[in-house]
Every structure is written in structure tokens, then in C-alpha cells.
Scaffold this active site. Structure first.
Site, short mmCIF file in Angstrom:
data_model
loop_
_atom_site.label_atom_id
_atom_site.label_comp_id
_atom_site.label_asym_id
_atom_site.label_seq_id
_atom_site.Cartn_x
_atom_site.Cartn_y
_atom_site.Cartn_z
N TRP A 199 0.58 -1.39 0.15
CA TRP A 199 -0.05 -0.06 -0.24
C TRP A 199 0.77 1.35 0.00
CZ3 TRP A 199 -4.04 -1.29 -1.77
CH2 TRP A 199 -4.55 -2.65 -1.64
N ASP A 242 -1.13 6.29 7.08
CA ASP A 242 -2.27 5.60 6.49
C ASP A 242 -2.24 4.59 7.90
OD1 ASP A 242 -4.18 3.20 5.81
OD2 ASP A 242 -2.86 3.17 3.60
N LYS A 292 -11.77 -2.77 8.40
CA LYS A 292 -10.73 -4.00 9.08
C LYS A 292 -11.30 -3.39 10.39
CE LYS A 292 -7.52 -2.36 5.65
NZ LYS A 292 -7.34 -4.21 4.85
#
Length: 364
Positions: free
Chosen positions: A101, A171, A195
């Protein structure tokens, strides 16, 4: 059918208590005669829902008044572009590459300006967090960017990088609300909720107010300007109303569980059970340097792809689902987010122990 133990990396397990509450309110939310799925985002009823969700999140994280909380769409992947669009004044930023990511965010930033790789753990398949104590940060960099918990590779920053006074953007998708954090150490904190917090479809951004301006890159769409969203309290257009409502319920569940300090203790207990077994097992091995292990995502392997496949298949049949590792890595991964009960990890380890015993004793 009985509920399984869901070890998915996202969308992930949600607190059963929250799901039951939502089910009870599905047809009639608090006497409104309608589902939250149906009500106008401009209504007084929904206005109370989103405002209460923000208040509870602020309470949990002790978010200062000079930070805005935005409930947005597009997920973390859209935010990869929003960050440079809104922050690249000098069109230069530093990125620390610790997994898939961060790599994607880095590639996206290159579209808008000069993205500089400050450090990387690619040399060892992202199995560790690089030393970030003395990074080659230059005066003209607008910000330093990290992915704080690496969902695919199972690493977590235990110490934030030394940004040498530069803005830190993080993030936190896969560690959001798993433990306390000091929001004031960041300029921007954001994460997809699918999540630890709610259903896929919402990204929560916590942004210092002085960073929310009209001074954005030319061509930035109106929807992707943080000022647009901030000025309209996340209601510039129709938000993902139901998903935000579920997030609000999860915030209350975390408060009921004792807040983020209690959540961290709960997560440490779960992770220790699994990591202790991996450290003693002769068949299963963890893939991450011990000091950089995530509390949320635990990747592990055996010595063969065939054995990995056999384990994943038999585990699913026994009610332990979504243990297959990410397609870029292979092996297995157990994501043990806030809503995964300790019992789920205990039973998984019990199954792994029995699997190892049965395979080891199988005739040649």
C-alpha cells in the site's frame, strides 16, 4: 449455520453485539419508522447519528479541536491521490516504502510531483520496518508519508519516523483504533474502516485544520478537495450513511470495552497467543522480524505450498476462514482485529497444533 471465525484482512469481522443491534434497528431506527439505509442524510435523525459518531471518535482518540474529522468515500486508495493533491505545495514529498500500500501511494504521488523514496524494506520482502531515525529529508519536502501497519506483510511501526520537522501523513487503515495514538504527532491520519471499524465504503480522515485550504494542485476535483468536505461537514454529497452509522456503533462498543488502552491490552493478549505458538512450532513459521510484528495481521508459512494449501483447506472446513495470504505473498495470514475474540485465536492455535501433530505423524 453457526458463525465462523473470520480472519479476513478486510472487509473483516465486526463485533457480534453491533451486528445484533443493527439487525434490531434495521426496519425502524429509534422510532423513526425507517431504516438508516432509507433516511435522508439531511434529516435531523441522521444529523444526530453522524455528529454522535464524530463525538465518540474524538473522545476515543482525544482529538484536539484544531483537527477536523471527515467521513469520506473512495477508500484509502483514493486518498493516495488526495494527499498530494491537497498537500504538495512544493510538489515534492518523501515516502517510506514498507509494503504494497505504501508502494501504491508512492506511485500515485509521482503523478502529481516528485516523490522521493526515503527508506524501504523491499530488500527483505517487507518483513521489517527500516531505520527511520535519520532519513534524507530535504527542506523542500511538503510531507513524509508512511503506512503505519502493513496489512499484507504484518509489520507495524513501533516508533514514528523522525521527520525533521516535516509534516507526517499516515495511512492507519489496518491499525485504526487498535491502541491509543497521539494525533498531534501527525498532520494527517486516515484509514479505510473495513478492517477495525465498519463495513467497506468509508475512509475516516483526521486532518489538522491549517492543512485544509483552497491552495491545492490545479485540476483537483471539487469532491477531492478537503476544504469542500470540511466546509460541508462530510455532507457535500450523499455520504455512505449506513456504513457511518455502523462505525458509530463500533465506537460505542470500543468505549464499552474500556477504550483504546483496554483494546490494546486485548489485542496484545491475542497476538501473544499466536506468536508464541509460531515461535515454538516446527512446522509453522512467522515471516516478520520480531520487534516489528503487527498486533493486527500475522502472516505465517510452512515449508511447502502443498502443505500451505492443505492447511488453508482443512482450516476452512473446521470454521477458520479467510486464512489464505495475500496473492502477492502466499502462505497464510491471520488478521486478528479488535472484534476477533481471544477464544478465536485460542481455537485457531489449537487447530494448528493438531494439524502439525497429524501431519508429522502421517505415514510416509
Amino acid at each position: 449455520m453457526a458463525r465462523v471465525y473470520n480472519f479476513s484482512a478486510g472487509p473483516a469481522v465486526l463485533p457480534e453485539e453491533v451486528l445484533k443491534e443493527a439487525a434490531d434497528e434495521m426496519l425502524d431506527y429509534k422510532g423513526s419508522g425507517q431504516s438508516v439505509m432509507e433516511m435522508s442524510h439531511r434529516s435531523k435523525v441522521y444529523d444526530a447519528i453522524i455528529k454522535e459518531a464524530e463525538k465518540d471518535l474524538r473522545d476515543l482518540l482525544n482529538i484536539p479541536d484544531n483537527y477536523k474529522v471527515l467521513f469520506l468515500q473512495g477508500g484509502a486508495s483514493q486518498f493516495f491521490a488526495e494527499v498530494p493533491m491537497n498537500l504538495m505545495k512544493n510538489k515534492k514529498a518523501g515516502y517510506i516504502i514498507t509494503g504494497q500500500w505504501a508502494k501504491k501511494a508512492f506511485a500515485e504521488a509521482k503523478i502529481y510531483g516528485e516523490a522521493v523514496e526515503l527508506a524501504s524494506s523491499a530488500d527483505k520482502t517487507f518483513s521489517y520496518i527500516p531505520d527511520c531515525s535519520d532519513l534524507p529529508i530535504t527542506d523542500d519536502m511538503d510531507y513524509v508519508y508512511i503506512c503505519e501497519n502493513n496489512t499484507i506483510y504484518g509489520t507495524k511501526y513501533k516508533t514514528l519516523p523522525n521527520t525533521k520537522g516535516k509534516l507526517l501523513v499516515s495511512d492507519v487503515s489496518s491499525c485504526f483504533l487498535s491502541e491509543p495514538m497521539d494525533v498531534t504527532k501527525y498532520g494527517v491520519v486516515y484509514g479505510g474502516v473495513q478492517k477495525n471499524i465498519g463495513p467497506a465504503g468509508v475512509v475516516i480522515a483526521i486532518i489538522r485544520e491549517d492543512l485544509i485550504t483552497d491552495d491545492v494542485l490545479t485540476g483537483t476535483p471539487t469532491m477531492l478537495k478537503w476544504k469542500t468536505q470540511s466546509d460541508n461537514d462530510s455532507l457535500y454529497n450523499t455520504p455512505p450513511c449506513y456504513n457511518i452509522y455502523i462505525c458509530g456503533k463500533v465506537f460505542k462498543w470500543i468505549k464499552k470495552m474500556g477504550g483504546l488502552s483496554a483494546m490494546k491490552e486485548h489485542n496484545e493478549k491475542k497476538a501473544k497467543i499466536l506468536y508464541d505458538f509460531l515461535d515454538e512450532s516446527k512446522m509453522f513459521k512467522g515471516t516478520v522480524r520480531k520487534e516489528d510484528r503487527s498486533l493486527m495481521n500475522v502472516p505465517f508459512v510452512t515449508d511447502s505450498e502443498e502443505l500451505n494449501a492443505k492447511f488453508i483447506k482443512e482450516a476452512a472446513e473446521a470454521g477458520f476462514v479467510n486464512l489464505k495470504g495475500h496473492r502477492t505473498v502466499g502462505g497464510m495470514r491471520a488478521s486478528i482485529y479488535n472484534a476477533m475474540p481471544i477464544e478465536g485465536v485460542e481455537k485457531l492455535v489449537e487447530f494448528m497444533r493438531e494439524f502439525e501433530r497429524s501431519v508429522s505423524n502421517a505415514p510416509l
